[in-house]
Design a protein around this motif. Structure first.
Motif, mmCIF file in Angstrom:
data_model
loop_
_atom_site.group_PDB
_atom_site.id
_atom_site.type_symbol
_atom_site.label_atom_id
_atom_site.label_comp_id
_atom_site.label_asym_id
_atom_site.label_seq_id
_atom_site.Cartn_x
_atom_site.Cartn_y
_atom_site.Cartn_z
ATOM 1 N N ARG A 239 0.824 -1.199 0.000
ATOM 2 C CA ARG A 239 0.000 0.000 0.000
ATOM 3 C C ARG A 239 0.868 1.262 0.000
ATOM 4 N NH1 ARG A 239 -5.279 -0.118 1.393
ATOM 5 N NH2 ARG A 239 -5.131 1.700 2.775
ATOM 6 N N SER A 240 1.971 1.227 0.727
ATOM 7 C CA SER A 240 2.857 2.398 0.762
ATOM 8 C C SER A 240 3.504 2.628 -0.594
ATOM 9 C CB SER A 240 3.930 2.225 1.836
ATOM 10 O OG SER A 240 4.871 1.219 1.487
ATOM 11 N N GLN A 241 3.860 1.552 -1.284
ATOM 12 C CA GLN A 241 4.433 1.686 -2.622
ATOM 13 C C GLN A 241 3.441 2.311 -3.585
ATOM 14 O OE1 GLN A 241 7.720 1.349 -1.799
ATOM 15 N NE2 GLN A 241 8.000 0.336 -3.768
ATOM 16 N N ARG A 242 2.195 1.872 -3.497
ATOM 17 C CA ARG A 242 1.152 2.418 -4.359
ATOM 18 C C ARG A 242 0.908 3.897 -4.062
ATOM 19 N NH1 ARG A 242 -1.609 2.230 -9.146
ATOM 20 N NH2 ARG A 242 -3.725 3.029 -8.900
ATOM 21 N N ALA A 243 0.803 4.230 -2.768
ATOM 22 C CA ALA A 243 0.569 5.628 -2.383
ATOM 23 C C ALA A 243 1.741 6.512 -2.800
ATOM 24 C CB ALA A 243 0.343 5.720 -0.875
ATOM 25 N N SER A 244 2.954 6.029 -2.609
ATOM 26 C CA SER A 244 4.143 6.803 -2.995
ATOM 27 C C SER A 244 4.159 7.059 -4.496
ATOM 28 C CB SER A 244 5.417 6.054 -2.583
ATOM 29 O OG SER A 244 5.521 5.952 -1.185
ATOM 30 N N ALA A 245 3.849 6.019 -5.270
ATOM 31 C CA ALA A 245 3.855 6.167 -6.727
ATOM 32 C C ALA A 245 2.824 7.193 -7.184
ATOM 33 C CB ALA A 245 3.578 4.810 -7.378
ATOM 34 N N LEU A 246 1.646 7.177 -6.572
ATOM 35 C CA LEU A 246 0.597 8.127 -6.941
ATOM 36 C C LEU A 246 0.994 9.562 -6.595
ATOM 37 C CD1 LEU A 246 -2.475 6.048 -5.765
ATOM 38 C CD2 LEU A 246 -1.971 6.689 -8.136
ATOM 39 N N LEU A 247 1.582 9.744 -5.418
ATOM 40 C CA LEU A 247 2.003 11.092 -5.009
ATOM 41 C C LEU A 247 3.138 11.613 -5.884
ATOM 42 C CD1 LEU A 247 1.881 10.795 -1.109
ATOM 43 C CD2 LEU A 247 0.448 12.280 -2.537
ATOM 44 N N ARG B 24 4.925 13.893 2.973
ATOM 45 C CA ARG B 24 3.461 13.770 3.031
ATOM 46 C C ARG B 24 3.043 12.512 3.794
ATOM 47 N NH1 ARG B 24 -0.784 12.702 3.959
ATOM 48 N NH2 ARG B 24 -2.752 12.926 2.823
ATOM 49 N N LEU B 25 3.696 11.412 3.510
ATOM 50 C CA LEU B 25 3.316 10.159 4.157
ATOM 51 C C LEU B 25 3.740 10.106 5.626
ATOM 52 C CD1 LEU B 25 4.047 7.531 1.345
ATOM 53 C CD2 LEU B 25 1.858 8.552 2.007
ATOM 54 N N MET B 26 4.759 10.875 5.987
ATOM 55 C CA MET B 26 5.241 10.876 7.371
ATOM 56 C C MET B 26 4.641 12.029 8.182
ATOM 57 S SD MET B 26 7.044 8.199 7.350
ATOM 58 C CE MET B 26 7.784 8.301 8.978
ATOM 59 N N ASN C 282 -2.258 7.937 6.847
ATOM 60 C CA ASN C 282 -1.804 8.817 5.769
ATOM 61 C C ASN C 282 -1.858 8.102 4.419
ATOM 62 O OD1 ASN C 282 -1.314 10.826 7.641
ATOM 63 N ND2 ASN C 282 0.893 10.448 7.757
ATOM 64 N N ILE C 283 -1.471 6.846 4.406
ATOM 65 C CA ILE C 283 -1.510 6.058 3.172
ATOM 66 C C ILE C 283 -2.950 5.890 2.701
ATOM 67 C CG2 ILE C 283 -1.171 3.729 2.244
ATOM 68 C CD1 ILE C 283 1.378 3.567 3.956
ATOM 69 N N ALA C 284 -3.819 5.544 3.648
ATOM 70 C CA ALA C 284 -5.235 5.355 3.303
ATOM 71 C C ALA C 284 -5.826 6.630 2.713
ATOM 72 C CB ALA C 284 -6.017 4.913 4.529
ATOM 73 N N ASP C 285 -5.446 7.768 3.264
ATOM 74 C CA ASP C 285 -5.954 9.049 2.773
ATOM 75 C C ASP C 285 -5.513 9.306 1.332
ATOM 76 O OD1 ASP C 285 -7.268 11.657 3.256
ATOM 77 O OD2 ASP C 285 -5.230 12.458 3.041
ATOM 78 N N VAL C 286 -4.246 9.006 1.049
ATOM 79 C CA VAL C 286 -3.728 9.188 -0.312
ATOM 80 C C VAL C 286 -4.442 8.255 -1.283
ATOM 81 C CG1 VAL C 286 -1.701 8.894 -1.795
ATOM 82 C CG2 VAL C 286 -1.475 10.007 0.440
ATOM 83 N N LEU C 287 -4.586 6.985 -0.896
ATOM 84 C CA LEU C 287 -5.244 6.024 -1.786
ATOM 85 C C LEU C 287 -6.707 6.377 -2.012
ATOM 86 C CD1 LEU C 287 -3.710 2.676 -0.454
ATOM 87 C CD2 LEU C 287 -3.052 3.983 -2.489
#
Length: 277
Positions: free
Chosen positions: A51-59, A140-142, A268-273
């Motif tokens: 999930r963190s990889q996906r969120a990072s890629a989107l951001l 953003r994620l931290m 934070n990850i959930a919010d981005v996704l």
């Protein structure tokens, strides 16, 4: 501690394994077969990582679009740098006998392709802006997390707990039994299974993989066979569980703060996704 005391300690730990491990498979092939550890709840899960990889890629893609790169790929490759993979063993060294016999302390080279980026190569212009976007994504994620005080606490304690585990006389006795078993089959008498896994004789390449020589594969097979015969990984796991439980009890408030930091990261990850995808 006397040798008799060591033996009694080993028997006690093995008894604890039998009592505390319902549902564990008879043959241990992966670390997960050994069951959870007390400190696991304070650490990343495979799902967290995905999930963190996906969120990072989107951001990163959003940031790159704002910098003039509207078609930036989600999983880009560097413009020219070769792909390098680092070898990673289980915490207990080699465990799967079939893999040991086929690949020694390495792995099937074909599986390396599974870890390579699937997107196109970045252009030089994209590559120049990528580090700034990557840093912005991390911030953003931290968000809302004290990195020094809370985020790194559990991993810092893990280093200290691991030192205590390695000093445990029950485990050292178990390693000695395992070591003699491997040596009796005509191989090097290693101090512990990690030393066998990391032996420079296996000549790991830049990707971390080994040569898969006959000697290496035979050593790895003997290593795993001896672990199974003497329940080395099970005892090792039980010692780790006990040391972790004691450390968590002694530092309960700090571990709790670290868990809240992990939960904030997940939020934070959930919010981005939820917003991006």
């Amino acid at each position: 501690m006397t040798m008799r005391g060591w033996r009694l300690g080993v028997v006690a730990v093995l008894a604890a394994i039998c009592v505390s491990g319902p549902g564990r498979p008879e043959v241990i092939r992966t670390a997960s077969d050994l069951g959870p550890l007390p400190a696991d709840r304070y650490d990343f899960t495979p799902q967290d990582y995905q999930r963190s990889q996906r969120a990072s890629a989107l951001l990163v893609r959003q940031c790159m679009a704002e910098r003039g790169h509207p078609d930036f790929p989600l999983d880009p490759r560097d413009p020219s740098d070769p792909f390098v993979m680092t070898a990673v063993s289980t915490d207990y060294g080699a465990l799967d006998l079939a893999t040991a016999r086929r690949w020694g302390y390495g792995w099937d080279p074909a599986t390396s392709r599974d870890f390579q980026p699937k997107g196109r190569r970045m252009t030089n212009a994209e590559y120049a802006d990528f580090p700034a976007c990557n840093a912005e994504t991390n911030r953003r994620l931290m968000r809302g997390i004290d990195l020094k005080r809370d985020w790194l606490y559990a991993s810092t304690r893990a280093i200290e707990v691991d030192k205590a585990v390695k000093r445990d006389p029950r485990l050292r006795a178990a390693w000695d039994v395992w070591s003699r078993c491997v040596a009796e089959q005509g191989f090097t008498r290693y101090t512990d299974p990690v030393a066998a896994y990391t032996d420079s004789a296996w000549q790991r390449g830049s990707d971390g993989n080994t040569r898969h020589t006959q000697r290496e594969r035979a050593t790895a097979a003997a290593d795993v066979t001896c672990k199974r015969h003497h329940h080395t990984a099970e005892l090792w796991h039980a010692v780790r569980a006990r040391k972790q439980a004691v450390d968590i009890a002694q530092h309960r408030d700090r571990y709790a703060a670290g868990l809240r930091a992990l939960q904030t990261y997940r939020s934070n990850i959930a919010d981005v996704l939820r917003k991006l995808g």
